[in-house]
Motif scaffolding. Structure first.
Motif, mmCIF file in Angstrom:
data_model
loop_
_atom_site.group_PDB
_atom_site.id
_atom_site.type_symbol
_atom_site.label_atom_id
_atom_site.label_comp_id
_atom_site.label_asym_id
_atom_site.label_seq_id
_atom_site.Cartn_x
_atom_site.Cartn_y
_atom_site.Cartn_z
ATOM 1 N N ASP A 187 34.944 -2.313 57.740
ATOM 2 C CA ASP A 187 34.022 -2.397 56.597
ATOM 3 C C ASP A 187 34.519 -1.415 55.547
ATOM 4 N N GLU A 188 35.355 -1.899 54.616
ATOM 5 C CA GLU A 188 36.025 -1.061 53.629
ATOM 6 C C GLU A 188 35.699 -1.548 52.221
ATOM 7 N N THR A 189 35.227 -0.632 51.383
ATOM 8 C CA THR A 189 34.899 -0.958 50.000
ATOM 9 C C THR A 189 35.774 -0.124 49.070
ATOM 10 N N THR A 190 36.359 -0.786 48.076
ATOM 11 C CA THR A 190 37.234 -0.120 47.122
ATOM 12 C C THR A 190 36.859 -0.525 45.701
ATOM 13 N N GLU A 191 36.833 0.456 44.799
ATOM 14 C CA GLU A 191 36.582 0.182 43.384
ATOM 15 C C GLU A 191 37.758 0.684 42.561
ATOM 16 N N ILE A 192 38.363 -0.231 41.802
ATOM 17 C CA ILE A 192 39.476 0.099 40.913
ATOM 18 C C ILE A 192 39.179 -0.491 39.541
ATOM 19 N N GLU A 193 39.168 0.360 38.536
ATOM 20 C CA GLU A 193 38.930 -0.092 37.158
ATOM 21 C C GLU A 193 37.676 -0.981 37.080
ATOM 22 N N GLU A 194 36.600 -0.498 37.711
ATOM 23 C CA GLU A 194 35.287 -1.158 37.712
ATOM 24 C C GLU A 194 35.286 -2.490 38.448
ATOM 25 N N THR A 195 36.354 -2.776 39.193
ATOM 26 C CA THR A 195 36.385 -3.962 40.048
ATOM 27 C C THR A 195 36.163 -3.531 41.481
ATOM 28 N N LEU A 196 35.063 -4.007 42.072
ATOM 29 C CA LEU A 196 34.695 -3.605 43.432
ATOM 30 C C LEU A 196 34.971 -4.745 44.393
ATOM 31 N N THR A 197 35.649 -4.425 45.497
ATOM 32 C CA THR A 197 35.890 -5.409 46.557
ATOM 33 C C THR A 197 35.567 -4.785 47.897
ATOM 34 N N ARG A 198 35.220 -5.638 48.856
ATOM 35 C CA ARG A 198 34.855 -5.179 50.185
ATOM 36 C C ARG A 198 35.522 -6.078 51.220
ATOM 37 N N PHE A 199 36.185 -5.462 52.194
ATOM 38 C CA PHE A 199 36.742 -6.209 53.321
ATOM 39 C C PHE A 199 35.843 -5.998 54.527
ATOM 40 N N VAL A 200 35.356 -7.095 55.097
ATOM 41 C CA VAL A 200 34.514 -7.059 56.292
ATOM 42 C C VAL A 200 35.201 -7.904 57.358
ATOM 43 N N GLY A 201 35.491 -7.316 58.501
ATOM 44 C CA GLY A 201 36.202 -8.062 59.531
ATOM 45 C C GLY A 201 36.165 -7.345 60.864
ATOM 46 N N ALA A 202 36.910 -7.867 61.817
ATOM 47 C CA ALA A 202 36.955 -7.300 63.155
ATOM 48 C C ALA A 202 38.328 -7.547 63.755
ATOM 49 N N ALA A 203 38.641 -6.780 64.799
ATOM 50 C CA ALA A 203 39.936 -6.915 65.463
ATOM 51 C C ALA A 203 39.824 -6.382 66.883
ATOM 52 N N GLY A 204 40.783 -6.771 67.703
ATOM 53 C CA GLY A 204 40.933 -6.213 69.039
ATOM 54 C C GLY A 204 42.285 -5.536 69.144
ATOM 55 N N PHE A 205 42.360 -4.429 69.903
ATOM 56 C CA PHE A 205 43.626 -3.726 70.055
ATOM 57 C C PHE A 205 43.903 -3.415 71.526
ATOM 58 N N SER A 206 45.187 -3.299 71.855
ATOM 59 C CA SER A 206 45.619 -2.882 73.180
ATOM 60 C C SER A 206 46.853 -2.006 73.046
ATOM 61 N N THR A 207 46.904 -0.925 73.825
ATOM 62 C CA THR A 207 48.021 0.013 73.776
ATOM 63 C C THR A 207 48.451 0.382 75.188
ATOM 64 N N THR A 208 49.707 0.775 75.326
ATOM 65 C CA THR A 208 50.221 1.285 76.591
ATOM 66 C C THR A 208 50.736 2.701 76.384
ATOM 67 N N ARG A 209 50.733 3.477 77.472
ATOM 68 C CA ARG A 209 51.237 4.839 77.399
ATOM 69 C C ARG A 209 52.719 4.813 77.055
ATOM 70 N N ASN A 210 53.106 5.656 76.112
ATOM 71 C CA ASN A 210 54.471 5.655 75.623
ATOM 72 C C ASN A 210 54.945 7.099 75.431
ATOM 73 N N PRO A 211 55.896 7.600 76.248
ATOM 74 C CA PRO A 211 56.610 6.823 77.263
ATOM 75 C C PRO A 211 55.719 6.516 78.458
ATOM 76 N N PRO A 212 56.107 5.506 79.263
ATOM 77 C CA PRO A 212 55.291 5.151 80.428
ATOM 78 C C PRO A 212 55.291 6.280 81.440
ATOM 79 N N PRO A 213 54.270 6.311 82.306
ATOM 80 C CA PRO A 213 54.214 7.370 83.326
ATOM 81 C C PRO A 213 55.402 7.249 84.270
#
Length: 317
Positions: free
Chosen positions: A284-310
């Motif tokens: 949920d990100e809102t940005t205003e540039i030169e009186e122009t306002l926009t908003r990004f609304v979205g979702a995501a999933g993430f996965s990570t592994t230990r680096n370096p591996p054990p």
């Protein structure tokens, strides 16, 4: 292009002089992924062993009401049952609760009580954890009775790490992986600028076990109409609670812009010895540039592994 200009207000990682302009924010406790009801991770398990079991998930999704032009991020605790083959993308069938309604997906497709169609899929998978997803957009939906919504949601799946294993670690451990998601770009009046905006990227997480906290960086890309725009986000010192954490990432803000972040992230350790971290993001990100306002609304999933591996256990000579 007009849409590319709007996105560039949110995406400044490739520009010199980008800096954060946010006060410290508290994380949203709703993103703290609780125990999912499955046994803790062990070496004897594989990710496929979760198939056919009913377990709890934390779902992060955006919902846009087409009648009111209102867009919100919703985080809820739900239950899911994955059909055989889901974790290896051989099937798209799941049973998922959502807002008190049980949705049964056949060939990846379910019908809500409103009559609207919704689809499910495996978003991203590692050895011990993965993220599932679902979506429904008006442009894909035939005529039906009931209020039209757009939505895309994500949830983490897998065998969680026993918290008692994590307390044995000291120092810093680093994790690397990816996130994948979708959302919408909205103007100041709530009107749609981009109906389906893909965002994905790399996520780096550092776990400070001495202070039981997690910090991270997201290096992402918006891809409107094939015109990719990069961005950075970061969070610092999110406390670990058992085997999970909630964080409040902030986006680097372009010089001359006014930025407001309400983005949240939740992750949990998965696999034996906490070898992976997977979770969800509510953008949920809102940005205003030169009186122009926009908003990004979205979702995501993430996965990570230990680096370096054990390191592997030493063999016996």
């Amino acid at each position: 292009m007009k849409n590319a200009f709007y996105i560039s207000g949110l995406a400044c990682a490739a520009l010199a002089g980008c800096s954060a302009s946010y006060p410290s924010r508290s994380s949203d406790a709703a993103y703290l992924i609780g125990a999912n009801g499955l046994e803790f991770a062990s070496e004897a398990q594989s990710l496929e062993d979760i198939e056919g079991q009913v377990f709890s998930v934390t779902v992060a999704r955006f919902v846009r009401d087409r009648e009111t032009d209102e867009s919100v991020i919703i985080v809820s605790n739900e239950t899911v049952n994955l059909a055989s083959g889901f974790t290896v993308r051989a099937a798209d069938d799941i049973t998922l609760t959502l807002d008190g309604e049980e949705l049964t997906f056949v060939n990846g497709r379910a019908t809500m009580a409103s009559g609207q169609t919704i689809w499910a899929y495996l978003n991203y998978a590692l050895d011990h954890s993965a993220t599932g997803a679902f979506y429904s957009y008006q442009k894909y939906v035939p005529l039906f009775e009931g209020g039209a919504i757009d939505t895309e949601g994500y949830f983490a799946i897998g065998f969680q790490t026993d918290p008692d294993e994590l307390v044995e670690f000291t120092g810093d451990l680093k994790y690397r992986g990816e996130y994948h998601g979708f959302g919408q770009l909205i103007d100041a009046d709530g009107g749609l600028l981009i109906e389906e905006l893909k965002t994905n990227g790399l996520i780096s997480i550092t776990v400070d076990f001495d202070h039981s906290s997690v910090s991270g960086v997201l290096n992402g890309v918006f891809d409107p109409e094939g015109d990719a725009q990069t961005y950075n986000m970061f969070f610092v010192d999110a406390p670990i609670n058992g085997n999970s954490f909630a964080a409040a990432p902030d986006m680097d803000c372009q010089p001359g812009a006014t930025c407001t972040s309400a983005t949240s992230l939740g992750g949990s350790f998965y696999g034996p010895g906490g070898v992976e971290i997977s979770g969800v993001i509510g953008f949920d990100e809102t940005t205003e540039i030169e009186e122009t306002l926009t908003r990004f609304v979205g979702a995501a999933g993430f996965s990570t592994t230990r680096n370096p591996p054990p390191p592997e256990e030493p063999g016996v000579d």
